[in-house]
Design a protein around this motif. Sequence first.
Motif, short mmCIF file in Angstrom:
data_model
loop_
_atom_site.label_atom_id
_atom_site.label_comp_id
_atom_site.label_asym_id
_atom_site.label_seq_id
_atom_site.Cartn_x
_atom_site.Cartn_y
_atom_site.Cartn_z
N LEU A 102 0.83 -1.20 0.00
CA LEU A 102 0.00 0.00 0.00
C LEU A 102 0.87 1.25 0.00
O LEU A 102 1.85 1.32 0.74
CB LEU A 102 -0.91 0.04 1.24
N SER A 116 2.29 3.60 3.34
CA SER A 116 1.95 2.70 4.44
C SER A 116 3.07 1.70 4.67
O SER A 116 3.88 1.43 3.78
CB SER A 116 0.65 1.93 4.11
N THR A 137 0.11 4.14 8.48
CA THR A 137 -0.28 4.69 7.19
C THR A 137 -0.46 6.19 7.24
O THR A 137 -0.89 6.74 8.26
CB THR A 137 -1.56 4.02 6.66
N ALA A 173 -8.53 1.74 -0.85
CA ALA A 173 -7.43 0.84 -1.20
C ALA A 173 -7.76 -0.60 -0.80
O ALA A 173 -7.49 -1.54 -1.54
CB ALA A 173 -6.14 1.30 -0.53
#
Length: 171
Positions: free
Chosen positions: A49, A52, A82, A92
């Motif tokens: 991600l 993150s 994050t 996401a």
Amino acid sequence: MLTPGYAPLHAPAHPLNSRSPCIAYIALGANFGDAKAALEQAVVALSALPFSRLQKLSSFYKTAPIDSAGPDYLNAVAEISTSLSAPDLLGALQAIENQAGRERPYRNAPRTLDLDILLYGSAFVASAHLTLPHPRMFERAFVLIPLAEIAPQIVTAQQLLAVQAQTISRL
């Protein structure tokens, strides 16, 4: 591949993102298709991600479905740091679910992958798309037990007692 219970080291969040990082806890679950492979792929996706860093991952747990029928679930909880906003993180996670073939034909249908934000820092959110903390997290052994494994300071003994009748086994 990540091993449950292992806390990996990753590169820091992207320096161009000006939002301060916060700690979020994500519930992972699957009970349709190859649930173990789905969770393992989800962990890889969480590790990738943007903005993150995957901090911790609980063991995998096997649980019976609650409020639905179908095969047993495999569940886990991940801790991430994050800089994504809560709505961006939700988007996401939904993209990861969609890549795993997630469909929503009816409420509580079997799932190839289910990713839920449990906690996002100390945020309280009540919108049409997101409620934080997760509204049913303290009613579910499949959330509380893996969460207590990686963040024991968050889960109380009383909360664990309240779900002790729910069947759950660590893999």
